[in-house]
Motif scaffolding. Structure first.
Motif, PDB file in Angstrom:
ATOM      1  N   UNK A  72      36.795  37.696  45.694  1.00 58.81           N
ATOM      2  CA  UNK A  72      36.383  36.307  45.893  1.00 58.81           C
ATOM      3  C   UNK A  72      34.864  36.196  45.833  1.00 58.81           C
ATOM      4  N   UNK A  73      34.177  37.130  46.505  1.00 58.71           N
ATOM      5  CA  UNK A  73      32.710  37.129  46.459  1.00 58.71           C
ATOM      6  C   UNK A  73      32.209  37.441  45.056  1.00 58.71           C
ATOM      7  N   UNK A  74      32.872  38.394  44.379  1.00 58.80           N
ATOM      8  CA  UNK A  74      32.485  38.713  43.000  1.00 58.80           C
ATOM      9  C   UNK A  74      32.725  37.527  42.079  1.00 58.80           C
ATOM     10  N   UNK A  75      33.817  36.802  42.323  1.00 61.45           N
ATOM     11  CA  UNK A  75      34.109  35.623  41.506  1.00 61.45           C
ATOM     12  C   UNK A  75      32.965  34.625  41.568  1.00 61.45           C
ATOM     13  N   UNK A  76      32.386  34.474  42.764  1.00 60.12           N
ATOM     14  CA  UNK A  76      31.294  33.518  42.941  1.00 60.12           C
ATOM     15  C   UNK A  76      29.988  34.017  42.347  1.00 60.12           C
ATOM     16  N   UNK A  77      29.752  35.338  42.381  1.00 59.39           N
ATOM     17  CA  UNK A  77      28.458  35.857  41.942  1.00 59.39           C
ATOM     18  C   UNK A  77      28.427  36.250  40.465  1.00 59.39           C
ATOM     19  N   UNK A  78      29.574  36.738  39.935  1.00 64.53           N
ATOM     20  CA  UNK A  78      29.611  37.067  38.502  1.00 64.53           C
ATOM     21  C   UNK A  78      29.735  35.753  37.741  1.00 64.53           C
ATOM     22  N   UNK A  79      28.643  35.262  37.255  1.00 69.65           N
ATOM     23  CA  UNK A  79      28.628  33.961  36.594  1.00 69.65           C
ATOM     24  C   UNK A  79      27.602  33.920  35.482  1.00 69.65           C
ATOM     25  N   UNK A  80      27.012  32.765  35.299  1.00 68.51           N
ATOM     26  CA  UNK A  80      26.053  32.598  34.210  1.00 68.51           C
ATOM     27  C   UNK A  80      24.828  33.495  34.383  1.00 68.51           C
ATOM     28  N   UNK A  81      24.554  33.898  35.615  1.00 71.61           N
ATOM     29  CA  UNK A  81      23.413  34.782  35.855  1.00 71.61           C
ATOM     30  C   UNK A  81      23.546  36.109  35.149  1.00 71.61           C
ATOM     31  N   UNK A  82      24.783  36.586  34.994  1.00 68.49           N
ATOM     32  CA  UNK A  82      25.002  37.870  34.337  1.00 68.49           C
ATOM     33  C   UNK A  82      24.823  37.801  32.831  1.00 68.49           C
ATOM     34  N   UNK A 208      44.309  35.461  45.898  1.00 67.88           N
ATOM     35  CA  UNK A 208      45.304  35.991  44.955  1.00 67.88           C
ATOM     36  C   UNK A 208      44.824  35.856  43.510  1.00 67.88           C
ATOM     37  N   UNK A 209      44.258  34.694  43.187  1.00 68.50           N
ATOM     38  CA  UNK A 209      43.794  34.452  41.822  1.00 68.50           C
ATOM     39  C   UNK A 209      42.634  35.375  41.461  1.00 68.50           C
ATOM     40  N   UNK A 210      41.658  35.486  42.348  1.00 68.95           N
ATOM     41  CA  UNK A 210      40.494  36.313  42.036  1.00 68.95           C
ATOM     42  C   UNK A 210      40.844  37.793  41.993  1.00 68.95           C
ATOM     43  N   UNK A 211      41.803  38.236  42.827  1.00 66.82           N
ATOM     44  CA  UNK A 211      42.212  39.643  42.810  1.00 66.82           C
ATOM     45  C   UNK A 211      42.783  40.025  41.453  1.00 66.82           C
ATOM     46  N   UNK A 212      43.453  39.086  40.793  1.00 67.79           N
ATOM     47  CA  UNK A 212      44.004  39.330  39.460  1.00 67.79           C
ATOM     48  C   UNK A 212      42.974  39.074  38.361  1.00 67.79           C
ATOM     49  N   UNK A 213      42.186  38.021  38.546  1.00 70.60           N
ATOM     50  CA  UNK A 213      41.340  37.476  37.497  1.00 70.60           C
ATOM     51  C   UNK A 213      40.049  38.262  37.309  1.00 70.60           C
ATOM     52  N   UNK A 214      39.380  38.606  38.408  1.00 71.90           N
ATOM     53  CA  UNK A 214      38.043  39.206  38.346  1.00 71.90           C
ATOM     54  C   UNK A 214      38.026  40.554  37.614  1.00 71.90           C
ATOM     55  N   UNK A 215      38.923  41.494  37.922  1.00 69.08           N
ATOM     56  CA  UNK A 215      38.877  42.778  37.201  1.00 69.08           C
ATOM     57  C   UNK A 215      39.061  42.610  35.701  1.00 69.08           C
ATOM     58  N   UNK A 216      39.941  41.690  35.288  1.00 72.58           N
ATOM     59  CA  UNK A 216      40.202  41.489  33.861  1.00 72.58           C
ATOM     60  C   UNK A 216      38.974  40.926  33.153  1.00 72.58           C
ATOM     61  N   UNK A 217      38.351  39.896  33.763  1.00 69.76           N
ATOM     62  CA  UNK A 217      37.214  39.267  33.103  1.00 69.76           C
ATOM     63  C   UNK A 217      36.022  40.217  33.040  1.00 69.76           C
ATOM     64  N   UNK A 218      35.810  40.991  34.109  1.00 70.66           N
ATOM     65  CA  UNK A 218      34.684  41.924  34.118  1.00 70.66           C
ATOM     66  C   UNK A 218      34.915  43.039  33.101  1.00 70.66           C
ATOM     67  N   UNK A 219      36.145  43.562  33.052  1.00 66.15           N
ATOM     68  CA  UNK A 219      36.461  44.646  32.122  1.00 66.15           C
ATOM     69  C   UNK A 219      36.331  44.179  30.669  1.00 66.15           C
ATOM     70  N   UNK A 361      34.021  29.939  35.406  1.00 75.71           N
ATOM     71  CA  UNK A 361      35.186  29.410  36.134  1.00 75.71           C
ATOM     72  C   UNK A 361      35.372  30.145  37.455  1.00 75.71           C
ATOM     73  N   UNK A 362      35.196  31.458  37.436  1.00 73.90           N
ATOM     74  CA  UNK A 362      35.356  32.225  38.672  1.00 73.90           C
ATOM     75  C   UNK A 362      34.302  31.824  39.703  1.00 73.90           C
ATOM     76  N   UNK A 363      33.102  31.498  39.232  1.00 73.20           N
ATOM     77  CA  UNK A 363      32.050  31.053  40.150  1.00 73.20           C
ATOM     78  C   UNK A 363      32.433  29.729  40.798  1.00 73.20           C
ATOM     79  N   UNK A 364      33.016  28.834  40.027  1.00 73.52           N
ATOM     80  CA  UNK A 364      33.485  27.556  40.581  1.00 73.52           C
ATOM     81  C   UNK A 364      34.500  27.799  41.689  1.00 73.52           C
ATOM     82  N   UNK A 365      35.432  28.703  41.457  1.00 74.93           N
ATOM     83  CA  UNK A 365      36.473  29.015  42.436  1.00 74.93           C
ATOM     84  C   UNK A 365      35.860  29.588  43.723  1.00 74.93           C
TER      85      UNK A 365
END
Length: 451
Positions: A72-82, A208-219, A361-365
């Motif tokens: 959840x924290x990664x979802x908020x921080x991994x965003x346009x800044x990266x 639940x969403x970020x646990x599934x979503x974040x690893x996929x988007x980062x990878x 999108x993850x940052x919005x969440x």
């Protein structure tokens, strides 16, 4: 509007001037020394806690798992800044800014650790049985300065609409119209629907969403960068040499001063991983954990993943491509797109575009939860439904309007969040140290019992 932009620009320059940047890095250095270089000593154990599934332990309280709190924290921080933030740092500060992003991240790990340990220690349970925590609570309950907690919550609740909402939606709609020629209102409507479905379900749905979503988007994004790095390995050494040389050069930005390189490296590093801003500990406070130190170590790994890994992938690709050189070069996401495309053609552009969509999108969440908790602190959890609906509506608004003023305003709000948070971290550093000592003793006993 131009006058307003000028005023906000001047305010942003003051807020994000040397005092705040020195305070941000200085707090990380101080906490690193006080905690005995904890981020180095405990990193393997922290990574194990973050990614190894574990059964719920006796005495644990919270709403989501360690891993879900991290994502959840990664979802908020991994965003346009990266993507855009790193590119801007290289253009304005030179390639050496990437080095100073690394330095900021190394000390920022200690800051992030301290934020999380205090967030869990001073969290409260609301009337729904959900956990609420973050800087507003440790400034209030730990430091005894409710007015500082109110200030932080006020700035945070507003900042969520800027950097955590409209600017992210705008970045997505802009990227989609450039790549696929899809009208911004269609992108805005799609984002609104998906954001609403996730956000209205609360922190458990977000987790639940970020646990599934974040690893996929980062990878997905990191894999694209790794393909470039591996297939053009002969450029990696010279790129690192350029970064290290430029980091201490007085010739950055066409004869600028050393301070320019450091300033943009630190500012964009903090913009990316948010260490010291006080946002991520709000998610950490929701984690199921028996000791504050356990979740704090997990939260610490967020900075490693965000800046040391993902930002490095972006920065290295940009320096290898050399697209940042010369007048009239692209800036922001356009530069990252040009750099990926220089090696992979159209596929490179698609990688950046889809990466930007997922990251934004993850940052919005993630930021929706931060804003909700800040608003709830101010209103004693009244009007949360209204806040969520308003937040989702502004996702659409952000996708279809020009946002130069909102970007600057968001920068100001983020900077203002940092001041009360950093004051709290410094004055409560003794609590951080004692809680750390208590948990490391427990962890040592656990290791002895297990082996």
């Amino acid at each position: 509007m131009d006058r307003l932009n000028e005023i906000l620009g001047n305010i942003s320059g003051l807020v994000w001037g040397w005092p705040l940047l020195v305070l941000l890095v200085g707090t990380g250095v101080y906490l690193t020394l006080r905690l005995g270089f904890l981020q180095f000593r405990t990193l393997p154990y922290a990574l194990k806690l973050a990614f190894k599934p574990s059964a719920q332990q006796k005495g644990e309280k919270g709403d989501i798992s360690h891993y879900q709190a991290l994502t959840t924290a990664l979802a908020a921080t991994i965003g346009t800044g990266n993507i855009a933030g790193v590119a801007t740092a290289v253009v304005l500060g030179g390639p050496g800014a990437v080095f100073w992003m690394w330095i900021t991240a190394i000390f920022g790990m200690a800051t992030k650790y301290a934020e999380a340990i205090l967030a869990v220690k001073y969290r409260v349970e609301n009337n729904k049985g959900e956990m609420s925590g973050g800087p507003m609570y440790y400034l209030d309950r730990g430091l005894g300065q409710k007015w500082l907690g109110v200030l932080f919550a006020f700035f945070g609740a507003i900042a969520a609409f800027g950097i955590g909402n409209m600017v992210q939606a705008n970045s997505v709609s802009d990227a989609v119209v450039q790549t696929f020629n899809v009208p911004t209102w269609i992108t805005g409507l799609i984002l609104l629907v998906f954001a609403g479905l996730v956000l209205l379900g609360g922190i458990k749905s977000i987790g639940r969403v970020t646990a599934f979503f974040v690893p996929i988007m980062a990878a997905f994004y990191v894999l694209g960068a790794l393909i470039i790095i591996i297939t053009n390995f002969e450029l990696v050494g010279p790129a690192f040499n350029t970064i290290f040389t430029d980091a201490f050069s007085a010739n950055a930005v066409g004869g600028g001063i050393l301070g320019t390189v450091i300033r943009y490296g630190v500012a964009r590093g903090v913009f990316s991983n948010e260490a010291g801003l006080g946002s991520a500990p709000i998610a950490a406070a929701a984690a199921r954990t028996d000791y504050p130190g356990r979740q704090a170590l997990v939260s610490m790994t967020q900075v490693l993943i965000d800046t040391i890994i993902i930002c490095t992938m972006t920065g290295l690709t940009i320096v290898m491509a050399g697209e940042y050189k010369g007048e009239g070069s692209e800036d922001g996401a356009a530069l990252t797109t040009a750099s990926f495309s220089a090696f992979l053609g159209d596929i490179g552009g698609y990688i950046v575009t889809f990466g930007l969509i997922f990251f934004a999108f993850s940052t919005i969440v993630g930021w929706s939860y931060y804003g909700e908790k800040c608003f709830g602190y101010l209103t004693n959890d009244r009007g949360l439904g209204f806040y969520k609906i308003l937040f989702v509506a502004f996702v659409f608004i952000g996708a279809v309007i020009e946002l130069s003023t909102v970007w600057t305003f968001a920068d100001v709000m983020n900077g203002l969040m940092a001041f009360p948070n950093l004051i709290g971290l410094l004055l409560l550093s003794g609590v951080v140290a004692s809680e750390t000592k208590r948990f490391l003793k427990v962890a040592k006993e656990e290791k002895r019992s297990a082996g």
